[in-house]
Design an enzyme around this catalytic site. Structure first.
Site, PDB file in Angstrom:
ATOM      1  N   ASP A  34       0.820  -1.210   0.000  1.00  0.00           N
ATOM      2  CA  ASP A  34       0.000   0.000   0.000  1.00  0.00           C
ATOM      3  C   ASP A  34       0.850   1.254   0.000  1.00  0.00           C
ATOM      4  O   ASP A  34       2.020   1.216   0.339  1.00  0.00           O
ATOM      5  CB  ASP A  34      -0.799   0.046   1.310  1.00  0.00           C
ATOM      6  CG  ASP A  34      -2.099  -0.688   1.190  1.00  0.00           C
ATOM      7  OD1 ASP A  34      -2.394  -1.160   0.095  1.00  0.00           O
ATOM      8  OD2 ASP A  34      -2.807  -0.767   2.209  1.00  0.00           O
ATOM      9  N   LYS A  56      -3.370   3.426  -4.818  1.00  0.00           N
ATOM     10  CA  LYS A  56      -4.270   4.549  -5.091  1.00  0.00           C
ATOM     11  C   LYS A  56      -5.687   4.073  -5.318  1.00  0.00           C
ATOM     12  O   LYS A  56      -6.105   3.816  -6.431  1.00  0.00           O
ATOM     13  CB  LYS A  56      -3.795   5.287  -6.351  1.00  0.00           C
ATOM     14  CG  LYS A  56      -2.430   5.915  -6.174  1.00  0.00           C
ATOM     15  CD  LYS A  56      -2.524   7.430  -6.298  1.00  0.00           C
ATOM     16  CE  LYS A  56      -1.297   8.125  -5.754  1.00  0.00           C
ATOM     17  NZ  LYS A  56      -0.069   7.753  -6.443  1.00  0.00           N
ATOM     18  N   MET A 170      -7.701   9.063   9.208  1.00  0.00           N
ATOM     19  CA  MET A 170      -8.315   9.430   7.913  1.00  0.00           C
ATOM     20  C   MET A 170      -9.230  10.647   8.064  1.00  0.00           C
ATOM     21  O   MET A 170     -10.223  10.754   7.336  1.00  0.00           O
ATOM     22  CB  MET A 170      -9.142   8.240   7.348  1.00  0.00           C
ATOM     23  CG  MET A 170      -8.364   6.963   7.200  1.00  0.00           C
ATOM     24  SD  MET A 170      -9.382   5.578   6.663  1.00  0.00           S
ATOM     25  CE  MET A 170     -10.285   5.181   8.149  1.00  0.00           C
TER      26      MET A 170
HETATM   27  N1  SAH Z   1      -3.806   0.390   9.429  1.00  0.00           N
HETATM   28  C1  SAH Z   1      -3.278   1.705   9.663  1.00  0.00           C
HETATM   29  C2  SAH Z   1      -4.316   2.779   9.515  1.00  0.00           C
HETATM   30  C3  SAH Z   1      -4.946   2.847   8.121  1.00  0.00           C
HETATM   31  S1  SAH Z   1      -6.038   4.198   7.940  1.00  0.00           S
HETATM   32  C4  SAH Z   1      -2.640   1.749  11.047  1.00  0.00           C
HETATM   33  O1  SAH Z   1      -2.838   0.836  11.869  1.00  0.00           O
HETATM   34  O2  SAH Z   1      -1.891   2.692  11.313  1.00  0.00           O
HETATM   35  C5  SAH Z   1      -4.953   5.417   7.323  1.00  0.00           C
HETATM   36  C6  SAH Z   1      -4.825   6.547   8.307  1.00  0.00           C
HETATM   37  O3  SAH Z   1      -3.864   6.235   9.311  1.00  0.00           O
HETATM   38  C7  SAH Z   1      -4.340   7.849   7.716  1.00  0.00           C
HETATM   39  O4  SAH Z   1      -5.389   8.555   7.097  1.00  0.00           O
HETATM   40  C8  SAH Z   1      -3.841   8.565   8.949  1.00  0.00           C
HETATM   41  O5  SAH Z   1      -4.905   9.085   9.705  1.00  0.00           O
HETATM   42  C9  SAH Z   1      -3.240   7.421   9.749  1.00  0.00           C
HETATM   43  N2  SAH Z   1      -1.792   7.308   9.550  1.00  0.00           N
HETATM   44  C10 SAH Z   1      -1.128   6.262   9.038  1.00  0.00           C
HETATM   45  N3  SAH Z   1       0.206   6.479   9.055  1.00  0.00           N
HETATM   46  C11 SAH Z   1       0.378   7.709   9.596  1.00  0.00           C
HETATM   47  C12 SAH Z   1       1.518   8.509   9.895  1.00  0.00           C
HETATM   48  N4  SAH Z   1       2.764   8.088   9.623  1.00  0.00           N
HETATM   49  N5  SAH Z   1       1.317   9.725  10.452  1.00  0.00           N
HETATM   50  C13 SAH Z   1       0.076  10.163  10.734  1.00  0.00           C
HETATM   51  N6  SAH Z   1      -1.036   9.454  10.484  1.00  0.00           N
HETATM   52  C14 SAH Z   1      -0.894   8.239   9.928  1.00  0.00           C
END
Ligand code: SAH
Length: 249
Positions: A34, A56, A170
């Site tokens: 991803d 994407k 998100m």
């Molecule tokens: N499975 C992922 C989350 C997926 S949803 C997890 O456990 O982290 C995707 C969202 O995660 C993004 O829109 C953002 O809100 C958050 N996110 C993921 N990586 C991030 C990062 N490095 N910094 C800030 N927010 C992050």
């Protein structure tokens, strides 16, 4: 027939990859990855490993997810070890459960490999503990993707009246609506909020404010970004430790 490892890539910093994830990445015949998985992880794959980017998917989410499910199935017919690499943890807003159900329906073996979720690690790198004795007794992780003014909202907004920490993933595009909604349900306007973009990486940006002014301060931050609401945010001024992440007011 192969096995599919639904694998968490961690929140950004490559050193937050688990040993188990590292091992399956090194052994993989194909990696389906991803946008949020740190691409440096792919350098650990063997030379013959096929790399497939499926990042994407924004506007055609449902179709794309079906296509990804089917792709994983086809790859499992072709290869021994398929790694599905996702940012953070595969089951925290990661759709890993959907992929597993599809694979199961096709008789394909799968394993989940947990990853460190951004929901906890990103605030932590910014010096914000999601719980803190005497400040908050719980935290919740909420999708910010759903607009708070949607009529049939699935989000239990009324539960957020307490002093809990709320972490929205998100949610950057809905930041204005989310802050407004939290004030509407009765939260004080001066409840502290941080928005942290590209957490756990050198490009991190952390902006703090209140429910009333955070939108103006943080609206131009780049994605991915998360929103953390609650009194724990005040601890950042004492606990910021990651030098790229000292708070910017
Ligand atoms: N499975 C992922 C989350 C997926 S949803 C997890 O456990 O982290 C995707 C969202 O995660 C993004 O829109 C953002 O809100 C958050 N996110 C993921 N990586 C991030 C990062 N490095 N910094 C800030 N927010 C992050």
């Amino acid at each position: 027939m192969g096995i599919v490892y639904l694998t968490g890539a961690g929140p950004g910093d490559i050193e937050l990859l688990t040993l188990k994830a590292y091992q399956v990445v090194q052994e993989a015949d194909v990696i389906v990855y991803d946008r949020l998985a740190n691409p440096d992880i792919l350098k650990e794959a063997k030379e013959s490993c096929e790399l497939i980017f499926v990042g994407k998917a924004d506007s055609h989410h449902i179709l794309a997810q079906d296509a990804i499910n089917e792709l994983l199935y086809q790859l499992a017919l072709k290869y021994d070890k398929v790694v599905r690499l996702k940012g953070g943890d595969p089951l925290v807003f990661g759709r890993g459960g959907e992929e597993a159900l599809y694979l199961k329906s096709k008789g394909i073996k799968f394993e989940f490999i947990p990853g460190i979720t951004s929901a906890i690690a990103v605030p932590e790198y910014a010096g914000i503990p999601v719980t803190h004795r005497g400040v908050t007794t719980s935290f919740c992780v909420v999708t910010g993707h759903e607009s708070p003014d949607k009529k049939e909202s699935q989000i239990p907004w009324d539960n957020f009246k307490s002093n809990d920490t709320i972490i929205f993933l998100m949610g950057l595009n809905n930041l204005k609506k989310i802050s407004k909604k939290l004030i509407e349900i009765g939260k004080a306007k001066d409840v502290p909020v941080a928005v942290i973009s590209r957490g756990t990486t050198k490009e991190v940006k952390s902006v703090t404010g209140t429910l009333e002014n955070i939108y103006e301060k943080a609206k131009d931050l780049p994605t991915p970004a998360l929103i953390i609401v609650g009194e724990v945010v005040r601890l950042q001024k004492d606990l910021a430790w990651y030098k790229e992440c000292y708070p910017q007011q």
